[in-house]
Design a protein around this motif. Structure first.
Motif, mmCIF file in Angstrom:
data_model
loop_
_atom_site.group_PDB
_atom_site.id
_atom_site.type_symbol
_atom_site.label_atom_id
_atom_site.label_comp_id
_atom_site.label_asym_id
_atom_site.label_seq_id
_atom_site.Cartn_x
_atom_site.Cartn_y
_atom_site.Cartn_z
ATOM 1 N N ASP A 296 11.858 -4.086 -5.413
ATOM 2 C CA ASP A 296 13.356 -4.826 -5.474
ATOM 3 C C ASP A 296 14.182 -4.466 -4.322
ATOM 4 N N ASP A 297 14.076 -3.309 -3.593
ATOM 5 C CA ASP A 297 14.919 -3.100 -2.655
ATOM 6 C C ASP A 297 14.744 -4.173 -1.429
ATOM 7 N N LEU A 298 13.373 -4.720 -1.237
ATOM 8 C CA LEU A 298 12.977 -5.656 -0.290
ATOM 9 C C LEU A 298 13.638 -7.030 -0.130
ATOM 10 N N ASP A 299 14.313 -7.363 -1.506
ATOM 11 C CA ASP A 299 15.038 -8.459 -1.764
ATOM 12 C C ASP A 299 14.448 -9.630 -1.248
ATOM 13 N N LEU A 300 13.213 -9.780 -1.817
ATOM 14 C CA LEU A 300 12.336 -10.985 -1.340
ATOM 15 C C LEU A 300 12.767 -12.335 -1.964
ATOM 16 N N ASP A 301 12.897 -13.408 -1.102
ATOM 17 C CA ASP A 301 13.229 -14.630 -1.459
ATOM 18 C C ASP A 301 12.002 -15.406 -1.932
ATOM 19 N N THR A 302 11.293 -14.989 -3.103
ATOM 20 C CA THR A 302 10.182 -15.750 -3.619
ATOM 21 C C THR A 302 10.290 -16.851 -4.077
ATOM 22 N N GLU A 303 11.596 -17.645 -4.471
ATOM 23 C CA GLU A 303 11.710 -18.767 -4.816
ATOM 24 C C GLU A 303 11.648 -19.893 -3.727
ATOM 25 N N ASN A 304 11.773 -19.697 -2.654
ATOM 26 C CA ASN A 304 11.788 -20.687 -1.419
ATOM 27 C C ASN A 304 10.549 -20.359 -0.424
ATOM 28 N N SER A 305 9.877 -19.494 -0.773
ATOM 29 C CA SER A 305 8.454 -18.992 0.233
ATOM 30 C C SER A 305 7.212 -19.043 -0.718
ATOM 31 N N VAL A 306 6.156 -18.955 0.019
ATOM 32 C CA VAL A 306 4.925 -18.587 -0.684
ATOM 33 C C VAL A 306 4.846 -17.102 -0.286
ATOM 34 N N THR A 307 4.817 -16.315 -1.326
ATOM 35 C CA THR A 307 4.682 -14.767 -1.187
ATOM 36 C C THR A 307 3.331 -14.377 -1.403
ATOM 37 N N VAL A 308 2.657 -13.625 -0.461
ATOM 38 C CA VAL A 308 1.477 -12.816 -0.384
ATOM 39 C C VAL A 308 1.538 -11.529 -0.425
ATOM 40 N N VAL A 309 1.007 -10.950 -1.324
ATOM 41 C CA VAL A 309 1.355 -9.475 -1.411
ATOM 42 C C VAL A 309 -0.154 -8.635 -1.598
ATOM 43 N N GLU A 310 -0.431 -7.998 -0.395
ATOM 44 C CA GLU A 310 -1.462 -7.218 -0.438
ATOM 45 C C GLU A 310 -1.281 -5.926 -1.141
ATOM 46 N N TRP A 311 -2.345 -5.409 -1.844
ATOM 47 C CA TRP A 311 -2.279 -4.316 -2.721
ATOM 48 C C TRP A 311 -1.278 -4.350 -3.661
ATOM 49 N N GLY A 312 -1.205 -5.622 -4.143
ATOM 50 C CA GLY A 312 -0.202 -6.271 -5.418
ATOM 51 C C GLY A 312 -0.888 -5.629 -6.660
ATOM 52 N N GLY A 313 -0.267 -4.588 -7.301
ATOM 53 C CA GLY A 313 -0.459 -4.305 -8.531
ATOM 54 C C GLY A 313 0.555 -4.877 -9.677
ATOM 55 N N ALA A 314 0.823 -4.097 -10.961
ATOM 56 C CA ALA A 314 1.694 -4.375 -11.841
ATOM 57 C C ALA A 314 3.001 -4.537 -11.377
ATOM 58 N N GLU A 315 3.593 -3.824 -10.316
ATOM 59 C CA GLU A 315 4.838 -3.939 -9.895
ATOM 60 C C GLU A 315 4.897 -5.280 -9.072
ATOM 61 N N SER A 316 3.861 -5.675 -8.469
ATOM 62 C CA SER A 316 4.198 -7.176 -7.755
ATOM 63 C C SER A 316 4.016 -8.348 -8.577
ATOM 64 N N ALA A 317 3.150 -8.135 -9.735
ATOM 65 C CA ALA A 317 2.963 -9.211 -10.648
ATOM 66 C C ALA A 317 4.074 -9.564 -11.559
ATOM 67 N N ARG A 318 5.055 -8.472 -11.669
ATOM 68 C CA ARG A 318 6.167 -9.072 -12.459
ATOM 69 C C ARG A 318 7.186 -9.902 -11.579
ATOM 70 N N LEU A 319 6.919 -10.125 -10.125
ATOM 71 C CA LEU A 319 7.606 -11.077 -9.464
ATOM 72 C C LEU A 319 7.575 -12.623 -10.004
ATOM 73 N N TYR B 42 0.765 -1.264 0.025
ATOM 74 C CA TYR B 42 -0.248 -0.044 -0.116
ATOM 75 C C TYR B 42 0.875 1.449 0.057
ATOM 76 N N ARG B 43 2.004 1.258 1.030
ATOM 77 C CA ARG B 43 2.662 2.424 0.872
ATOM 78 C C ARG B 43 3.542 2.554 -0.134
ATOM 79 N N LEU B 44 3.731 1.611 -1.334
ATOM 80 C CA LEU B 44 4.503 1.773 -2.278
ATOM 81 C C LEU B 44 3.911 2.171 -3.696
ATOM 82 N N ILE B 45 2.392 2.307 -3.636
ATOM 83 C CA ILE B 45 1.753 2.500 -4.822
ATOM 84 C C ILE B 45 1.942 3.745 -5.161
ATOM 85 N N ASP B 46 1.955 4.834 -4.395
ATOM 86 C CA ASP B 46 2.238 6.160 -4.969
ATOM 87 C C ASP B 46 3.686 6.719 -4.859
#
Length: 135
Positions: free
Chosen positions: A80-103, A67-71
């Protein structure tokens, strides 16, 4: 929303991406809590102020509130700065728009609508990972 999350968690594996969208108070965090509960995680709270939390379990869960990243000027950069380990985890993104979909090209996009008294949930399965998905 909690029961939906628990049901959904039975089909999740490391590397899965779930984007949850809906207005404030729609039940996004409760859905994330249900997913976490199904994965064996009981302490899920909204990461609104810290943006991201990683919960350890047999299959770890990363819970992001974008939510705080949207604007922001460049939400992709901040994500990208969050350096999420999405390959080894289930990743749940609230307010996930196009920037999150590219993960991930494979993801579930969940929309919650509360315009009426009845909450309506739409789940859109995207990518080969979700071929034949049903709840």
């Amino acid at each position: 929303m909690l029961i939906l999350g628990i049901s959904l968690s039975a089909q999740l594996k490391a590397g899965d991406l779930i984007l949850i969208n809906g207005p404030l108070g729609a039940g996004k965090t409760v859905l994330a809590q249900g997913i976490g509960k199904g994965l064996g995680i009981d302490d899920i709270t909204s990461p609104t102020f810290v943006i991201s939390r990683t919960h350890k379990a047999v299959i770890p869960m990363i819970h992001v509130d974008a939510y705080r990243l949207i604007d922001t000027e460049n939400p992709n950069l901040y994500l990208d700065d969050l350096d999420l380990d999405t390959e080894n985890s289930v990743t749940v993104v609230e307010w996930g728009g196009a920037e999150s979909a590219r993960l991930s090209e494979d993801r579930l996009e969940i929309s919650i609508d509360r315009t009426n008294e009845i909450r309506q949930v739409e789940i859109k399965a995207i990518g080969a990972r979700w071929d034949g998905f049903a709840l």
